[in-house]
Scaffold this motif. Structure first.
Motif, PDB file in Angstrom:
ATOM      1  N   ILE A   1      -4.556   8.300   8.595  1.00 16.02           N
ATOM      2  CA  ILE A   1      -4.092   7.842   7.281  1.00 16.02           C
ATOM      3  C   ILE A   1      -2.569   7.848   7.236  1.00 16.02           C
ATOM      4  O   ILE A   1      -1.946   6.880   6.787  1.00 16.02           O
ATOM      5  N   LYS A   2      -1.958   8.920   7.736  1.00 14.40           N
ATOM      6  CA  LYS A   2      -0.492   8.998   7.775  1.00 14.40           C
ATOM      7  C   LYS A   2       0.087   7.902   8.667  1.00 14.40           C
ATOM      8  O   LYS A   2       1.094   7.284   8.332  1.00 14.40           O
TER       9      LYS A   2
ATOM     10  N   TYR B   1      -1.299   5.023   9.367  1.00 12.03           N
ATOM     11  CA  TYR B   1      -1.498   3.739   8.693  1.00 12.03           C
ATOM     12  C   TYR B   1      -0.410   3.526   7.637  1.00 12.03           C
ATOM     13  O   TYR B   1       0.165   2.432   7.537  1.00 12.03           O
ATOM     14  N   GLU B   2      -0.108   4.559   6.862  1.00 16.31           N
ATOM     15  CA  GLU B   2       0.931   4.456   5.843  1.00 16.31           C
ATOM     16  C   GLU B   2       2.293   4.184   6.473  1.00 16.31           C
ATOM     17  O   GLU B   2       3.063   3.349   5.985  1.00 16.31           O
ATOM     18  N   ARG B   3       2.594   4.874   7.560  1.00 16.83           N
ATOM     19  CA  ARG B   3       3.857   4.660   8.274  1.00 16.83           C
ATOM     20  C   ARG B   3       3.892   3.238   8.826  1.00 16.83           C
ATOM     21  O   ARG B   3       4.905   2.552   8.745  1.00 16.83           O
TER      22      ARG B   3
END
Length: 81
Positions: free
Chosen positions: A37-38, A40-42
Protein backbone atom coordinates in the motif's frame (compact mmCIF):
# COMPACT_ATOMS: atom_id res chain seq x y z
CA UNK A 1 17.09 8.36 -4.01
CA UNK A 2 15.08 6.72 -1.31
CA UNK A 3 11.45 6.67 -0.28
CA UNK A 4 12.36 9.29 2.33
CA UNK A 5 13.25 11.83 -0.37
CA UNK A 6 10.27 14.10 -1.00
CA UNK A 7 8.84 13.44 -4.45
CA UNK A 8 8.81 17.17 -5.15
CA UNK A 9 12.61 17.24 -4.81
CA UNK A 10 13.14 14.62 -7.54
CA UNK A 11 14.07 15.35 -11.12
CA UNK A 12 12.11 13.65 -13.87
CA UNK A 13 14.85 11.06 -14.32
CA UNK A 14 15.08 10.30 -10.60
CA UNK A 15 11.31 9.99 -10.26
CA UNK A 16 11.10 7.72 -13.31
CA UNK A 17 13.88 5.48 -12.02
CA UNK A 18 12.25 5.14 -8.62
CA UNK A 19 8.83 4.56 -10.21
CA UNK A 20 10.30 1.68 -12.24
CA UNK A 21 11.68 0.17 -9.02
CA UNK A 22 8.31 0.51 -7.28
CA UNK A 23 6.49 -1.14 -10.19
CA UNK A 24 9.03 -3.96 -10.19
CA UNK A 25 8.53 -4.61 -6.49
CA UNK A 26 4.76 -4.58 -6.81
CA UNK A 27 4.83 -6.88 -9.85
CA UNK A 28 6.96 -9.44 -8.02
CA UNK A 29 4.28 -9.65 -5.35
CA UNK A 30 6.69 -10.52 -2.57
CA UNK A 31 5.97 -7.39 -0.53
CA UNK A 32 3.71 -7.54 2.54
CA UNK A 33 0.30 -5.91 2.12
CA UNK A 34 1.02 -2.85 4.27
CA UNK A 35 4.27 -2.21 2.40
CA UNK A 36 2.47 -2.72 -0.91
CA UNK A 37 0.00 0.00 0.00
CA UNK A 38 2.83 2.40 0.88
CA UNK A 39 4.64 1.50 -2.35
CA UNK A 40 1.48 2.06 -4.37
CA UNK A 41 0.97 5.49 -2.78
CA UNK A 42 4.60 6.42 -3.44
CA UNK A 43 4.27 5.17 -7.01
CA UNK A 44 1.17 7.31 -7.57
CA UNK A 45 3.03 10.39 -6.32
CA UNK A 46 6.03 9.56 -8.52
CA UNK A 47 3.77 9.15 -11.56
CA UNK A 48 2.20 12.54 -10.87
CA UNK A 49 5.66 14.13 -10.55
CA UNK A 50 6.76 12.65 -13.88
CA UNK A 51 3.59 13.91 -15.57
CA UNK A 52 4.12 17.41 -14.13
CA UNK A 53 7.75 17.55 -15.28
CA UNK A 54 6.81 16.33 -18.77
CA UNK A 55 4.08 18.97 -19.03
CA UNK A 56 6.56 21.68 -18.00
CA UNK A 57 8.99 20.51 -20.67
CA UNK A 58 6.28 20.38 -23.34
CA UNK A 59 5.18 23.92 -22.48
CA UNK A 60 8.75 25.20 -22.70
CA UNK A 61 9.27 23.53 -26.08
CA UNK A 62 5.95 24.89 -27.35
CA UNK A 63 6.99 28.39 -26.31
CA UNK A 64 10.10 28.44 -28.52
CA UNK A 65 9.57 30.68 -31.53
CA UNK A 66 11.37 30.12 -34.85
CA UNK A 67 12.40 32.67 -37.46
CA UNK A 68 11.87 32.28 -41.23
CA UNK A 69 14.94 30.04 -41.54
CA UNK A 70 13.74 27.75 -38.76
CA UNK A 71 16.21 29.03 -36.18
CA UNK A 72 15.08 29.74 -32.61
CA UNK A 73 14.68 33.47 -32.00
CA UNK A 74 13.99 33.21 -28.32
CA UNK A 75 11.30 31.93 -26.12
CA UNK A 76 7.92 33.21 -25.22
CA UNK A 77 7.34 33.10 -21.48
CA UNK A 78 4.87 30.44 -20.45
CA UNK A 79 2.61 31.55 -17.65
CA UNK A 80 3.47 29.90 -14.35
CA UNK A 81 7.01 28.84 -15.29
Amino acid sequence: MTAETPVTDLSFEQAMRELEQVVGQLERGDVPLEDSIKLYERGAALKKRCEEKLKEAEEKVAAITLDASGQPTGTTPVEGL
